[in-house]
Scaffold this active site. Structure first.
Site, PDB file in Angstrom:
ATOM      1  CE  LYS A  23      -4.283  -1.583   0.228  1.00  0.00           C
ATOM      2  NZ  LYS A  23      -5.293  -1.427  -0.735  1.00  0.00           N
ATOM      3  CB  SER A  66      -0.112  -7.930  -1.316  1.00  0.00           C
ATOM      4  OG  SER A  66      -1.126  -8.846  -0.556  1.00  0.00           O
ATOM      5  CD  GLU A  76     -10.211   4.509   0.845  1.00  0.00           C
ATOM      6  OE1 GLU A  76     -10.209   5.758   0.297  1.00  0.00           O
ATOM      7  OE2 GLU A  76      -9.426   3.592  -0.185  1.00  0.00           O
TER       8      GLU A  76
END
Lengths: 411, 273
Positions: free
Chosen positions: A104, A393, A126
């Site tokens: 991220k 990830s 968010e």
């Protein structure tokens, strides 16, 4: 690590230049938002376009990714896991080793730099699992920006540690109690904040969804993952993989690793969705596998919806995959046949989680465990010289409570 | 002539702005909607905006989101709303009804099927918040085929180019969102709104209504001096939320009556000026 140029691939890369100028991937994508947001999106499109073409911006981003995020992340040959399965070789792209523990931050770092160029002192986001919220709070702290993160009350409860992390980093976490109290409702609330405070606020969307240019911009920032793999795989394995696998909620880690491989026609792309309790139960988040096209959150894409076009609540053991939409580029890759999408249940993901812990000493995020689980299904059916590249990830530290609870353990 | 055009023509003759209440269809339950529409019309509504509830109303504030959640819990859907409009048309063939909502329920029905069914039910205009002009070619064509007016939004941040684009595509009326934010937010600056309306009118002869943030009859009076229509939304929906369900229609009506007095006063202000 020294990056080398990719070795020549005999298969000629095919041209792929989506989205078009208005943000469409075939019939998907677009700018389906109210008039009140159009000026802000136009401003963002212009600003991002300038950043894209500016070598100084790209150099600054590359510097931050290397020295702050810790890139490039390694590709690791999971030999014990592969041997245990007795088939194809499994390679893991170690996004779990990034600063903040997931892919991220690639995106939040990029968007924070765009926000700085636009002179916006306040960022909002968010978050579902909390990973994107943490990654946003992190870069906001890094640049001294005010940061507000919207999070469904359901997710606040199941990801309490990440909420605390965000607060440590100086962010304000706003619990959202409307609708299904999860990621989609947090996204609605963040959009409302943006439309109200657009003059000084930059909205850092965490996935490849939302109105144009977000799906493209978030993909671009995450595509560093795939670009590294294209260089690393020939160096490590002697060639590109046969299959690239990634979990898909909104789809940002998958787009990040898929996108540089789209022109490599011999590489099959497999997105792994959250099958929850099983597709037949209706309690899942497998949007591409079981949903249908519609319009939500500013783009046309596949959605989980009822017979009246209302958005359905989804279920997954991993909060990061618990989203009733999916990035529009995935919708296009599915329809065009360039990628295929499968689903893995909560139980299968949990089993893969434990297997990876035991065989390789790597604790994966429950999201990433879905991709690992599908690779574990495929590997035994394939010859030993085939290569599966899995985007790992994120790391699973944030999921300790969820996994322990599923095993009947309380601390 | 369409019901919307006829209404604005009649009101031009009266030199009065249209009073346009917004309520969410099916709030507090589908059984109450007809009664609420009747009460609004009896208390001075010129056009009815009927919200189609959606699970993810991104452009709305908490008041209308809660109304949508109540309506959806009570089983409201697009087909049921069209049935309600059809039933109301049996008793009132004059008051225009405009549906307002989000794209997905309409797309799920199919835009062509929706347009045909809405026409047959007696719908006069439709505003889909998340269908901006750029994404609306098929939508506008479907509505045109059914003789329904596509209503578009403009806002304080709309560029010159977008004002011109909306002016070319809009029919019925243009809905000017009078503040930056979501529905039900704080009060508005009427001088800013007046300047922007003058700019919009230089591009189009379509009537321009003003909504978002009109919470007091006095504000409605100030806006009605220069706008073609005044939209009252969250303020009415709040009354419906507070009232016992059987009192919702009466409460909505009496609240609207105060706004009608404001609009009437604006007509007298104009006549005196």
């Amino acid at each position: 690590m020294q990056m080398r140029e990719p070795v020549a691939d005999s298969r000629q890369p095919a041209a792929y230049d989506l989205p078009d100028a208005t943000g469409h991937f075939g019939p998907y994508g677009g700018t389906f938002v109210a008039e009140t947001l159009q000026a802000a999106l136009a401003e963002l499109r212009d600003a991002y376009d300038a950043c894209r073409k500016d070598p100084a911006f790209q150099a600054e981003l590359a510097y931050e990714l290397e020295h702050y995020v810790g890139r490039p992340s390694p590709v690791y040959h999971a030999r014990r896991l592969s041997d245990e399965l007795g088939g194809a070789q499994i390679y893991l792209k170690r996004e779990d080793l990034n600063h903040t523990g997931a892919h991220k931050v690639n995106n939040t770092m990029g968007q924070a730099l765009v926000a700085r160029r636009m002179g916006k002192p306040r960022v909002i986001a968010e978050t579902g699992a909390g990973q994107h919220g943490v990654a946003t709070a992190t870069v906001a702290a890094r640049y001294g920006m005010e940061c507000v993160v919207y999070m469904g009350t359901e997710d606040v409860a199941r990801q309490a540690q990440n909420v605390y992390r965000m607060k440590l980093l100086g962010a304000t976490v706003v619990p959202v109690a409307s609708g299904s109290r999860t990621l989609k409702d947090a996204l609605n609330e963040a959009m409302r904040d943006w439309v109200t405070n657009v003059a000084d606020t930059f909205y850092i969307i965490g996935t490849v969804a939302g109105p144009h240019p977000y799906p493209m911009m978030v993909r671009d920032f995450n595509s560093v993952v795939g670009k590294e793999c294209v260089v690393q795989m020939p160096a490590l394995a002697g060639r590109q993989p046969d299959y690239v696998l990634a979990c898909v909620g909104g789809g940002s880690n998958a787009m990040g690793i898929f996108h540089p491989y789209i022109p490599h026609e011999g590489v099959k792309l497999i997105g792994v969705e959250a099958g929850g309790l099983g597709i037949a139960t209706g309690k899942h988040a497998a949007t591409l596998s079981a949903g249908s096209p519609g319009v939500l959150h500013g783009n046309r894409t596949y959605l989980m919806q009822d017979a009246d076009g209302q958005i359905l609540e989804t279920h997954s053991i991993s909060a990061g995959l618990d989203y009733p939409g999916v990035g529009p580029e995935h919708a296009w890759l599915k329809d065009s046949g360039r990628a295929c999408y499968v689903s893995i249940t909560d139980d299968e993901a949990l089993a893969a989680f434990h297997t990876l812990c035991r065989t390789e000493g790597i604790i994966p995020a429950l999201e990433s465990s879905h991709a690992v689980a599908h690779a574990m299904k495929m590997a035994p059916t394939l010859p030993k010289d085939r290569i599966l590249l899995v985007n790992l990830s994120g790391r699973g530290d944030k999921d300790m409570h969820t996994v322990a609870k599923a095993s009947g353990i309380t601390f | 002539m369409s019901r919307i055009a006829a209404t604005f023509e009649r009101l031009r003759g009266e030199r009065r702005a249209a009073l346009v209440p917004f309520v969410t269809a099916g709030d507090p339950s589908p059984a109450h909607t007809l009664g609420i529409i009747r009460s609004l019309v009896a208390n001075g509504a010129d056009v009815i905006e009927l919200g189609v509830p959606f699970s993810d109303p991104m452009a709305d504030g908490p008041t209308i989101q809660r109304a949508s959640e109540r309506a959806l819990r009570a089983g409201t859907g697009l087909a049921l709303i069209l049935d309600t409009v059809r039933e109301y048309r049996r008793e009132d063939d004059r008051t225009p009804i405009v549906l307002m909502g989000y794209a997905n329920p309409v797309e799920h029905m199919g835009v062509a099927a929706f347009a045909a069914r809405a026409k047959e039910a007696g719908v006069d205009g439709v505003l889909i918040v998340d269908y901006p002009p750029e994404e609306s070619a098929a939508w506008v064509q479907a509505l045109a085929g059914a003789g329904i007016d596509p209503i578009f939004l403009l806002s304080p941040t709309s560029s010159e180019a977008r004002i011109d684009l909306v002016s070319r595509m809009a029919k019925g009326y243009i809905y000017y969102v009078s503040l930056k934010g979501v529905t039900g937010a704080a009060n508005i600056d009427t001088a800013d709104v007046e300047r922007m309306l003058a700019r919009i009118r230089s591009s189009t002869s379509v009537p321009v209504g003003v909504g978002f943030g009109i919470r007091e009859p006095e504000t409605a009076r100030a806006i009605a001096r220069f706008a073609d229509a005044v939209v009252i939304g969250s303020r009415i929906v709040e009354e419906i939320e507070r009232a016992e369900p059987e009192r919702a229609a009466a409460q909505a009506g009496s609240t609207l009556a105060a706004f009608r007095a404001g609009v009437d006063a604006a007509a007298r202000d104009k006549a005196a000026a």
